[in-house]
Structure formats: structure tokens, C-alpha cells
Scaffold this motif. Structure first.
Motif, PDB file in Angstrom:
ATOM      1  N   GLY A 116     -18.734  18.749  -4.680  1.00 18.73           N
ATOM      2  CA  GLY A 116     -18.283  17.964  -4.167  1.00 18.73           C
ATOM      3  C   GLY A 116     -19.593  17.301  -2.903  1.00 18.73           C
ATOM      4  N   TYR A 117     -21.042  17.350  -3.779  1.00 22.03           N
ATOM      5  CA  TYR A 117     -22.184  17.017  -2.879  1.00 22.03           C
ATOM      6  C   TYR A 117     -22.850  16.089  -3.875  1.00 22.03           C
ATOM      7  N   GLY A 118     -22.212  15.288  -4.830  1.00 20.42           N
ATOM      8  CA  GLY A 118     -23.371  15.327  -5.732  1.00 20.42           C
ATOM      9  C   GLY A 118     -23.869  14.980  -7.014  1.00 20.42           C
ATOM     10  N   ARG A 119     -24.772  14.204  -7.760  1.00 19.53           N
ATOM     11  CA  ARG A 119     -25.120  14.177  -8.965  1.00 19.53           C
ATOM     12  C   ARG A 119     -26.859  14.438  -8.859  1.00 19.53           C
ATOM     13  N   TYR A 120     -27.025  14.659  -9.320  1.00 24.84           N
ATOM     14  CA  TYR A 120     -28.738  14.587  -9.314  1.00 24.84           C
ATOM     15  C   TYR A 120     -29.406  14.648 -10.923  1.00 24.84           C
ATOM     16  N   ALA A 121     -30.675  14.302 -10.982  1.00 23.99           N
ATOM     17  CA  ALA A 121     -32.277  14.484 -11.940  1.00 23.99           C
ATOM     18  C   ALA A 121     -32.897  15.274 -11.243  1.00 23.99           C
ATOM     19  N   PHE A 122     -33.172  16.517 -12.419  1.00 27.74           N
ATOM     20  CA  PHE A 122     -34.381  17.511 -11.562  1.00 27.74           C
ATOM     21  C   PHE A 122     -34.978  17.106 -12.749  1.00 27.74           C
ATOM     22  N   HIS A 123     -37.156  16.812 -12.029  1.00 27.42           N
ATOM     23  CA  HIS A 123     -37.893  16.507 -12.714  1.00 27.42           C
ATOM     24  C   HIS A 123     -38.594  17.881 -12.990  1.00 27.42           C
ATOM     25  N   LEU A 124     -38.708  18.568 -14.288  1.00 24.59           N
ATOM     26  CA  LEU A 124     -39.402  19.735 -14.316  1.00 24.59           C
ATOM     27  C   LEU A 124     -41.016  19.454 -13.929  1.00 24.59           C
ATOM     28  N   GLU A 125     -41.786  18.549 -13.752  1.00 27.42           N
ATOM     29  CA  GLU A 125     -43.334  18.436 -13.935  1.00 27.42           C
ATOM     30  C   GLU A 125     -43.330  18.291 -12.216  1.00 27.42           C
TER      31      GLU A 125
END
Length: 391
Positions: free
Chosen positions: A347-356
């Protein structure tokens, strides 16, 4: 007066090396000399053009259902402004009834979204870059002896095995089924639109002692093998594309049997087999395959990233640790090896997280829909035919 023709081969190669893959292909078409120079500086990793996925409507926070069950047609989001705008070019009826199962070597495999699990399906194979396609018929009954056709068969999914020619529809695909309590591979060999099926014997020594419903239908290509995740399990099903042998791959014991808490993939630097896992709301772990005294079932913990401050930037996400764990999970590693992982929330969105860089980017479309799960990275079949060394 100095012109481009006066450039030495070394200087020309250094210039071409700085181009994007799309511009490099355009430059290679200039003349024979430029084509030879482009061949020598081709990147080893196939160029990423963008992502295919089935969009989904945003879900409501708990206690509402976790997601909308509506099946939306697949879309393509280009990597940047210089990337081509690809499409599967399906009719309205086909787009609403087909679901992407695998994207590999420039090919997209689709199956009917709603289908009986016991029936071997037709497979639509599309090459979006060349706009060619082929519809593979289901395996014929004579692919197995009369006494080998089982009623307790469960179709799991399909995958691309190999592609003999980057510019033609010449490839092998596999359909995974669970026949009784053992996996079986059905291999389709396609040569310029002509398909021939062969059924391999059921795997020896690999016993599926659980309901096949727990298998994820889509597969993951990583470090030369094909993997199927199993929900609520501490192991994955592995297929060697060369030998077509099945085996179980254990995950680190410390992860236990968790639901969607680990995802298999490759390290961005060298393509080693790795695994990402969110073990709590505060820790994202990266494991790599390797043997050592301190290994856990053949896995080594390479790095651990605190996610507390990252998740605090998600608007509306609960502060309570139990609720945060319930509402947040790791959905995938980016198989294009961009150093990104994809994170889903309830319920709070879809995200991409960059490891660096530690950057968290929300994945939302202009119409408000979110990027669906899974997100398939699309790369060209590489290298193109006219840039292969034999040319």
C-alpha cells in the motif's frame, strides 16, 4: 587538413569505446573500417534497452488486499531517451490474455494468463527488436510413450535455454513440469519457425515432496543456470541448461524458511551467483556463492546494508517494526546487473534501491499505475550478427 579518415585505429577505437551501445551500432554501419573497430570494442555485457512488466493498480494499506488482481497488458519502459520504444505488438485480445513468463537473449516468452495447470500450453515467443514471433504448439502426446502420459502433471513455467543465432528465431526453450513427485524438462528446438519437441525422463534424485503450487512460475537466469524460487522454502530448483539436469540449491541456513525474503541473481562486477535478502526491516544482506570455512551452505555474507533510514523516506510507511516488516519485502534483484534491487510495499508503492548510492526511487507510471512484479530487464541478443568476429 586532418579528417576522420586520418585517425589511427587505436584513436578510432578509443572514440567508439565512449559511445552508448545504440550509437556504437550506428557508427559500425558507416564503413568496413568502422565496423572492424566497433567489433573490437563491443561491451561484454549485452546492452540494456529497458524493462517489460505488467502494470498494476496501487494497493491500499493494511488491512486491505495486498494487490489488485486485475491483469493488465504488458508494457515496455525504455531505459532512457536514447533507447528504442519497443512493443510486443499484440492484439487487444492477446495482450489482455497473455502473461510474460521469461525474457532472455532478446526473446520474450508468453503463456495464457489463466490456464489449466495440468495441460501443456502453447508458447508465444516474440523478438521485440526484430518484430518477429513464433507460436509454439504444445508437445504432442507421442513425445512420451503411451504409459508415460500422466494425469498428475503440473505445469510450472517456461524458459529460454539458448539462442543459436542472435538475429534469427533459432533457439531452444524448456517447459518445466512436475510429473508426480519429480520434475521433467520438455525441450522445444526452434529453427526458423519450425518447432520440434522432445520430452526428457523425469529427474532422478530430485523429489518434490510438497505441493507444486508453491513454485513460482517465472524463472531466473543467473551465473549460467536457471532457477525457480519456491515459496516458504529454504531451497531453489536449479536447471543446468547444458546438461538439463535438475538439482536443489540450498539457501543460507540463517535465512530459514521465509516467504519472499530472498532472491537469486548475479553480482554486477563479475556475474557470480549471489542472493539478496531482507532479514528484518533494518538489514539488506548480499550473499555470494563460495566455499570457505565460514560459509553457510556454500554461501558467504558479502555485505549488509542498514535500511532503517532508507525506509523512513517512504511516505506513510508505518514506524512500528512489526508493521514495517509486514508491509515491506524484497521482490527482485535487477537482472541487468545495475546494482539495483526492487522493493514492494503493501500500500505504499513500488521502489528501486541502488546498493551503491543508497538512492530509493519510486516506480510509478504517468497514469498512476505501479511497475508490476516481476520486472523483466530486456537486453539485445548480443553481439549482433554483423558484428560477430567471423565477419
Amino acid at each position: 587538413m586532418t579528417t576522420v579518415a586520418h585517425l589511427t585505429d587505436v584513436v578510432l577505437q578509443d572514440i567508439l569505446r565512449r559511445l552508448t551501445p545504440a550509437d556504437l551500432l550506428r557508427a559500425a554501419l558507416a564503413c568496413h573500417r568502422w565496423r572492424r573497430a566497433a567489433t573490437s570494442v563491443l561491451p561484454r555485457v549485452p546492452p540494456l534497452l529497458g524493462y517489460f512488466f505488467h502494470p498494476k493498480s496501487p494497493s491500499k494499506p493494511p488491512p486491505k488486499p495486498t494487490s489488485d488482481k486485475t491483469h493488465h497488458p504488458a508494457v515496455f519502459v525504455p531505459l532512457d531517451a536514447s533507447s528504442p520504444r519497443l512493443s510486443l505488438e499484440l492484439t487487444t485480445g492477446a495482450a489482455s490474455s497473455l502473461s510474460i513468463q521469461d525474457v532472455h537473449l532478446g526473446l520474450v516468452l508468453l503463456l495464457p494468463h489463466s490456464r489449466p495447470k495440468s495441460l501443456l500450453p502453447r508458447i508465444l515467443v516474440v523478438d521485440p527488436a526484430s518484430r518477429r514471433r513464433v507460436l509454439l504448439p504444445p508437445p504432442p502426446r507421442d513425445a512420451l510413450p503411451a504409459d508415460g502420459w500422466r494425469r498428475d502433471r503440473c505445469v510450472i513455467g517456461v524458459a529460454v535455454l539458448s539462442r543459436a543465432h542472435p538475429s534469427r528465431l533459432t533457439f531452444d526453450a524448456v517447459c518445466l513440469t512436475i510429473d508426480g513427485d519429480r520434475p521433467r524438462a520438455w525441450v522445444a528446438s526452434v529453427r526458423e519457425g519450425n518447432c520440434a519437441w522432445r520430452a526428457l525422463p523425469r529427474a532422478e534424485g530430485v523429489i518434490v515432496d510438497f505441493d507444486p503450487w508453491w513454485f513460482e512460475a517465472r524463472c531466473v537466469h543467473a551465473a549460467g543456470n536457471i532457477y525457480w524460487h519456491i515459496c516458504n522454502s529454504s531451497r531453489l530448483l536449479q536447471l543446468d541448461p547444458c546438461t538439463l539436469d535438475f538439482s536443489f540449491m540450498p539457501v543460507p541456513a540463517v535465512l530459514g524458511d521465509r516467504f519472499k525474503k530472498y532472491r537469486i541473481g548475479e553480482t554486477p562486477e563479475d556475474g557470480r551467483l549471489c542472493m539478496a535478502s531482507i532479514v528484518s526491516e533494518e538489514s539488506l544482506q548480499i550473499w555470494v556463492r563460495g566455499e570457505a570455512r565460514r560459509s553457510d551452505r556454500g554461501w558467504l555474507l558479502e555485505r549488509e546494508i542498514c535500511m532503517t533510514k532508507v525506509l523512513e523516506t517512504v511516505p506513510g510507511l508505518p514506524k512500528n517494526s512489526m508493521m514495517r516488516m509486514l508491509c515491506t519485502w524484497l521482490s527482485d534483484m535487477d537482472y541487468a546487473r545495475t546494482r539495483k534491487v526492487f522493493i514492494c510495499t503493501w500500500g505504499y508503492g513500488r521502489y528501486a534501491f541502488h546498493l551503491e548510492t543508497g538512492k530509493l526511487e519510486r516506480l510509478v507510471m504517468k497514469d498512476g499505475k505501479e511497475h508490476g512484479d516481476p520486472i523483466y530487464a530486456y537486453t539485445l541478443a548480443w553481439p549482433p550478427e554483423f558484428l560477430t568476429p567471423r565477419n
